[in-house]
Design a protein around this motif. Structure first.
Motif, PDB file in Angstrom:
ATOM      1  N   SER A  90       0.582  -1.023  -0.020  1.00  0.00           N
ATOM      2  CA  SER A  90       0.138   0.147   0.123  1.00  0.00           C
ATOM      3  C   SER A  90       0.776   1.337  -0.018  1.00  0.00           C
ATOM      4  CB  SER A  90      -0.805   0.005   1.137  1.00  0.00           C
ATOM      5  OG  SER A  90      -0.101  -0.041   2.475  1.00  0.00           O
ATOM      6  N   ASP A  91       0.416   2.258  -0.445  1.00  0.00           N
ATOM      7  CA  ASP A  91       1.101   3.580  -0.778  1.00  0.00           C
ATOM      8  C   ASP A  91       2.208   3.559  -1.489  1.00  0.00           C
ATOM      9  OD1 ASP A  91      -0.958   4.688   1.035  1.00  0.00           O
ATOM     10  OD2 ASP A  91       0.189   4.402   2.739  1.00  0.00           O
ATOM     11  N   THR A  92       2.348   2.749  -2.357  1.00  0.00           N
ATOM     12  CA  THR A  92       3.469   2.641  -3.547  1.00  0.00           C
ATOM     13  C   THR A  92       2.701   1.786  -4.566  1.00  0.00           C
ATOM     14  OG1 THR A  92       3.827   0.195  -3.155  1.00  0.00           O
ATOM     15  CG2 THR A  92       4.878   1.496  -1.861  1.00  0.00           C
ATOM     16  N   ASN A  93       3.472   1.882  -5.723  1.00  0.00           N
ATOM     17  CA  ASN A  93       3.112   1.401  -7.181  1.00  0.00           C
ATOM     18  C   ASN A  93       3.234  -0.209  -7.132  1.00  0.00           C
ATOM     19  OD1 ASN A  93       1.847   3.921  -7.885  1.00  0.00           O
ATOM     20  ND2 ASN A  93       4.007   4.517  -8.626  1.00  0.00           N
ATOM     21  N   ILE A  94       3.633  -0.870  -6.467  1.00  0.00           N
ATOM     22  CA  ILE A  94       4.198  -2.250  -6.369  1.00  0.00           C
ATOM     23  C   ILE A  94       2.790  -2.814  -6.241  1.00  0.00           C
ATOM     24  CG2 ILE A  94       5.230  -4.171  -5.014  1.00  0.00           C
ATOM     25  CD1 ILE A  94       7.248  -1.969  -4.158  1.00  0.00           C
ATOM     26  N   ASN A  95       2.338  -3.717  -7.257  1.00  0.00           N
ATOM     27  CA  ASN A  95       1.023  -4.376  -7.415  1.00  0.00           C
ATOM     28  C   ASN A  95       1.517  -5.376  -8.639  1.00  0.00           C
ATOM     29  OD1 ASN A  95      -1.600  -5.260  -6.840  1.00  0.00           O
ATOM     30  ND2 ASN A  95      -2.424  -3.561  -8.128  1.00  0.00           N
ATOM     31  N   TYR A  96       1.699  -6.724  -8.329  1.00  0.00           N
ATOM     32  CA  TYR A  96       2.418  -7.375  -9.289  1.00  0.00           C
ATOM     33  C   TYR A  96       2.199  -8.869  -9.118  1.00  0.00           C
ATOM     34  CZ  TYR A  96       4.913  -3.510 -11.108  1.00  0.00           C
ATOM     35  OH  TYR A  96       5.263  -2.195 -11.690  1.00  0.00           O
ATOM     36  N   PRO A  97       1.998  -9.780 -10.049  1.00  0.00           N
ATOM     37  CA  PRO A  97       1.901 -11.079  -9.590  1.00  0.00           C
ATOM     38  C   PRO A  97       3.451 -11.874  -9.362  1.00  0.00           C
ATOM     39  CG  PRO A  97       1.866 -10.730 -11.929  1.00  0.00           C
ATOM     40  CD  PRO A  97       1.725  -9.795 -11.375  1.00  0.00           C
ATOM     41  N   VAL A  98       3.762 -12.788  -8.659  1.00  0.00           N
ATOM     42  CA  VAL A  98       4.949 -13.286  -8.146  1.00  0.00           C
ATOM     43  C   VAL A  98       4.897 -14.593  -8.844  1.00  0.00           C
ATOM     44  CG1 VAL A  98       6.487 -13.839  -6.638  1.00  0.00           C
ATOM     45  CG2 VAL A  98       5.079 -11.862  -6.375  1.00  0.00           C
ATOM     46  N   MET A  99       5.855 -14.974  -9.624  1.00  0.00           N
ATOM     47  CA  MET A  99       5.949 -16.185 -10.105  1.00  0.00           C
ATOM     48  C   MET A  99       7.141 -17.103  -9.768  1.00  0.00           C
ATOM     49  SD  MET A  99       3.600 -15.371 -12.077  1.00  0.00           S
ATOM     50  CE  MET A  99       3.367 -16.728 -13.458  1.00  0.00           C
ATOM     51  N   GLN A 100       7.106 -18.343 -10.050  1.00  0.00           N
ATOM     52  CA  GLN A 100       8.485 -19.403  -9.671  1.00  0.00           C
ATOM     53  C   GLN A 100       8.570 -20.264 -10.936  1.00  0.00           C
ATOM     54  OE1 GLN A 100       8.558 -21.633  -6.171  1.00  0.00           O
ATOM     55  NE2 GLN A 100      10.680 -21.262  -6.111  1.00  0.00           N
ATOM     56  N   SER A 101       9.439 -20.525 -11.489  1.00  0.00           N
ATOM     57  CA  SER A 101       9.704 -21.645 -12.459  1.00  0.00           C
ATOM     58  C   SER A 101      10.915 -22.402 -12.019  1.00  0.00           C
ATOM     59  CB  SER A 101      10.032 -21.229 -13.939  1.00  0.00           C
ATOM     60  OG  SER A 101      10.281 -22.183 -14.849  1.00  0.00           O
ATOM     61  N   VAL A 102      10.455 -23.470 -11.279  1.00  0.00           N
ATOM     62  CA  VAL A 102      11.479 -24.256 -10.674  1.00  0.00           C
ATOM     63  C   VAL A 102      12.657 -25.028 -11.553  1.00  0.00           C
ATOM     64  CG1 VAL A 102      12.067 -26.186  -9.078  1.00  0.00           C
ATOM     65  CG2 VAL A 102      10.221 -24.759  -8.492  1.00  0.00           C
ATOM     66  N   ASN A 103      12.259 -25.422 -12.771  1.00  0.00           N
ATOM     67  CA  ASN A 103      12.724 -25.941 -13.782  1.00  0.00           C
ATOM     68  C   ASN A 103      13.704 -25.140 -14.323  1.00  0.00           C
ATOM     69  OD1 ASN A 103      11.646 -28.538 -13.101  1.00  0.00           O
ATOM     70  ND2 ASN A 103       9.989 -28.285 -14.309  1.00  0.00           N
ATOM     71  N   GLU A 104      13.231 -23.817 -14.961  1.00  0.00           N
ATOM     72  CA  GLU A 104      14.171 -22.715 -15.298  1.00  0.00           C
ATOM     73  C   GLU A 104      14.126 -21.677 -14.518  1.00  0.00           C
ATOM     74  OE1 GLU A 104      12.837 -21.771 -19.515  1.00  0.00           O
ATOM     75  OE2 GLU A 104      11.448 -23.590 -19.409  1.00  0.00           O
ATOM     76  N   PRO A 105      15.178 -21.741 -13.432  1.00  0.00           N
ATOM     77  CA  PRO A 105      15.141 -20.692 -12.446  1.00  0.00           C
ATOM     78  C   PRO A 105      15.009 -19.400 -12.964  1.00  0.00           C
ATOM     79  CG  PRO A 105      16.779 -22.280 -12.265  1.00  0.00           C
ATOM     80  CD  PRO A 105      16.335 -22.500 -13.546  1.00  0.00           C
ATOM     81  N   ASN A 106      15.604 -18.830 -13.746  1.00  0.00           N
ATOM     82  CA  ASN A 106      15.518 -17.389 -14.230  1.00  0.00           C
ATOM     83  C   ASN A 106      14.657 -16.972 -15.589  1.00  0.00           C
ATOM     84  OD1 ASN A 106      17.277 -16.343 -12.184  1.00  0.00           O
ATOM     85  ND2 ASN A 106      18.931 -17.253 -13.389  1.00  0.00           N
ATOM     86  N   PHE A 107      13.791 -17.919 -15.706  1.00  0.00           N
ATOM     87  CA  PHE A 107      12.895 -17.782 -16.803  1.00  0.00           C
ATOM     88  C   PHE A 107      12.010 -16.351 -16.715  1.00  0.00           C
ATOM     89  CE2 PHE A 107       8.676 -18.200 -18.839  1.00  0.00           C
ATOM     90  CZ  PHE A 107       8.869 -18.792 -19.965  1.00  0.00           C
ATOM     91  N   TYR A 108      11.748 -16.076 -15.757  1.00  0.00           N
ATOM     92  CA  TYR A 108      10.822 -14.820 -15.401  1.00  0.00           C
ATOM     93  C   TYR A 108      11.774 -13.564 -15.365  1.00  0.00           C
ATOM     94  CZ  TYR A 108       6.716 -17.506 -15.416  1.00  0.00           C
ATOM     95  OH  TYR A 108       5.661 -18.258 -16.057  1.00  0.00           O
ATOM     96  N   LEU A 109      13.043 -13.481 -15.620  1.00  0.00           N
ATOM     97  CA  LEU A 109      13.786 -12.525 -15.576  1.00  0.00           C
ATOM     98  C   LEU A 109      13.764 -11.732 -16.762  1.00  0.00           C
ATOM     99  CD1 LEU A 109      16.519 -10.903 -14.317  1.00  0.00           C
ATOM    100  CD2 LEU A 109      17.846 -12.400 -15.796  1.00  0.00           C
ATOM    101  N   LYS A 110      13.417 -12.416 -17.978  1.00  0.00           N
ATOM    102  CA  LYS A 110      13.134 -11.948 -19.270  1.00  0.00           C
ATOM    103  C   LYS A 110      11.924 -12.507 -20.111  1.00  0.00           C
ATOM    104  CE  LYS A 110      17.012  -9.761 -19.945  1.00  0.00           C
ATOM    105  NZ  LYS A 110      16.939  -8.472 -20.367  1.00  0.00           N
ATOM    106  N   HIS A 111      10.701 -12.855 -19.009  1.00  0.00           N
ATOM    107  CA  HIS A 111       9.526 -13.157 -19.454  1.00  0.00           C
ATOM    108  C   HIS A 111       8.490 -12.548 -18.712  1.00  0.00           C
ATOM    109  CE1 HIS A 111      12.050 -16.229 -21.308  1.00  0.00           C
ATOM    110  NE2 HIS A 111      11.109 -16.433 -22.413  1.00  0.00           N
ATOM    111  N   SER A 112       7.275 -12.151 -19.149  1.00  0.00           N
ATOM    112  CA  SER A 112       6.440 -11.689 -18.541  1.00  0.00           C
ATOM    113  C   SER A 112       5.492 -12.760 -18.065  1.00  0.00           C
ATOM    114  CB  SER A 112       5.416 -10.638 -19.345  1.00  0.00           C
ATOM    115  OG  SER A 112       5.100 -11.359 -20.613  1.00  0.00           O
ATOM    116  N   PHE A 113       4.308 -12.208 -17.396  1.00  0.00           N
ATOM    117  CA  PHE A 113       3.325 -13.050 -16.932  1.00  0.00           C
ATOM    118  C   PHE A 113       2.822 -14.082 -17.881  1.00  0.00           C
ATOM    119  CE2 PHE A 113      -1.251 -14.459 -15.963  1.00  0.00           C
ATOM    120  CZ  PHE A 113      -0.965 -15.158 -14.890  1.00  0.00           C
TER     121      PHE A 113
END
Length: 155
Positions: A90-113
């Motif tokens: 609250s009182d910030t602009n942080i409002n996002y889904p949080v993901m986890q890809s166990v098989n490809e650890p850094n997948f969401y570093l360069k991919h969107s939802f």
């Protein structure tokens, strides 16, 4: 000879200006696309939360054998099973889904939802964090995220 050098120099500068302009425009188009995507996801979660609050009969959706998924995240989980939560401060602009890809650890570093390539990525939990186990600490990575909307806190 001097005229020829000036003409070549002008041509090179025009090419550099054109290329730079292209990349700047592309950057802003991608930023707007990502902002729209996360705005739509936040609206979907907010609508589901309001609907669930109004009906009071919230059906729990199983996430694992011991864990249940928040009902307002059910539709997003059906769209992408890598969803492990939602981060909103609250009182910030942080409002996002949080993901986890166990098989490809850094997948969401360069991919969107939506699992499409994006330089902006999506907040994600470190691969060796077990979201199934109770913990006081989870490492969430996020970079290059363009702020969207504010909302109440969810987990």
């Amino acid at each position: 000879m001097r005229k020829k050098i000036c003409a070549i120099l002008i041509a090179v500068l025009v090419a550099v200006l054109g290329t730079s302009t292209y990349f700047i425009i592309d950057h802003y188009k991608e930023a707007n696309k990502q902002a729209e995507l996360y705005d739509e996801l936040a609206d979907l979660v907010d609508t589901a939360a309001q609907t669930n609050a109004a009906t009071e009969a919230t059906k729990q959706i199983p996430y694992s054998e011991e864990k249940m998924l928040l009902p307002e995240l059910a539709e997003l989980y059906q769209q992408n099973g890598d969803l492990v939560g939602w981060i909103s401060i609250s009182d910030t602009n942080i409002n996002y889904p949080v993901m986890q890809s166990v098989n490809e650890p850094n997948f969401y570093l360069k991919h969107s939802f939506d699992k499409e390539y994006s330089d902006y990525g999506c907040p994600y939990v470190q691969e060796d964090c077990n979201v199934q186990e109770p913990s006081d600490n989870l490492v969430i990575y996020g970079h290059h995220i363009s702020p969207t909307t504010c909302s109440s806190s969810r987990s």
